[in-house]
Motif scaffolding. Structure first.
Motif, mmCIF file in Angstrom:
data_model
loop_
_atom_site.group_PDB
_atom_site.id
_atom_site.type_symbol
_atom_site.label_atom_id
_atom_site.label_comp_id
_atom_site.label_asym_id
_atom_site.label_seq_id
_atom_site.Cartn_x
_atom_site.Cartn_y
_atom_site.Cartn_z
ATOM 1 N N ARG A 1 0.465 -1.279 0.481
ATOM 2 C CA ARG A 1 -0.189 0.070 0.104
ATOM 3 C C ARG A 1 0.887 1.447 -0.315
ATOM 4 N N SER B 1 -2.171 4.309 -2.808
ATOM 5 C CA SER B 1 -3.831 3.995 -2.062
ATOM 6 C C SER B 1 -4.460 5.560 -2.506
ATOM 7 N N VAL C 1 -7.490 4.616 4.013
ATOM 8 C CA VAL C 1 -6.267 6.378 3.512
ATOM 9 C C VAL C 1 -6.881 6.695 4.341
#
Length: 132
Positions: free
Chosen positions: A37, A42, A83
């Protein structure tokens, strides 16, 4: 799972296959770490979801994504993209810019969204998911 097994069962995606143009070692690393990630993935994934009207990502309210609070938040949101606030803000601006561009808006709202295609080439399973 050995590397040999990993490569035999994982479908080939263009997102990783393109690294073969650099070298087999680059491809191998891309396959092994495809789920990393990184911030760009992201933000891009969040913008993608927002622009296509899919489940919007959720913002993690903590300062760092590690520790017990982070792990609990992940467990409470197993099927959602998580996020940071700054990643969400950038992703929202990207999706908003796409929606304001007349050509992009027209292309993104016509056709079937995110229909996964599977095929085989020389007994090798391949898979792709066009946005629209």
């Amino acid at each position: 799972m050995t590397d040999r097994t990993l490569y035999a069962v994982q479908p080939i995606h263009f997102s990783t296959l393109k690294f073969m143009a650099k070298s087999p070692a680059h491809y191998q690393q891309a396959v092994r770490f495809d789920s990393d990630r990184k911030r760009s993935f992201s933000v891009g994934g969040a913008a993608h979801r927002i622009a296509l009207g899919q489940d919007a990502p959720i913002v993690y309210p903590g300062k760092v994504r590690r520790g017990k609070e982070w792990e609990a938040f992940q467990l409470d949101n197993p099927d959602r993209q998580i996020v940071s606030r700054s990643e969400y803000d950038v992703a929202f601006r990207i999706a908003d810019a796409l929606d304001k561009h007349p050509d992009a808006r027209d292309l993104l709202h016509v056709g079937t969204i995110e229909h996964t295609l599977n095929w085989t080439i020389n007994d090798r399973v391949c898979q792709g998911t066009p946005d629209v």
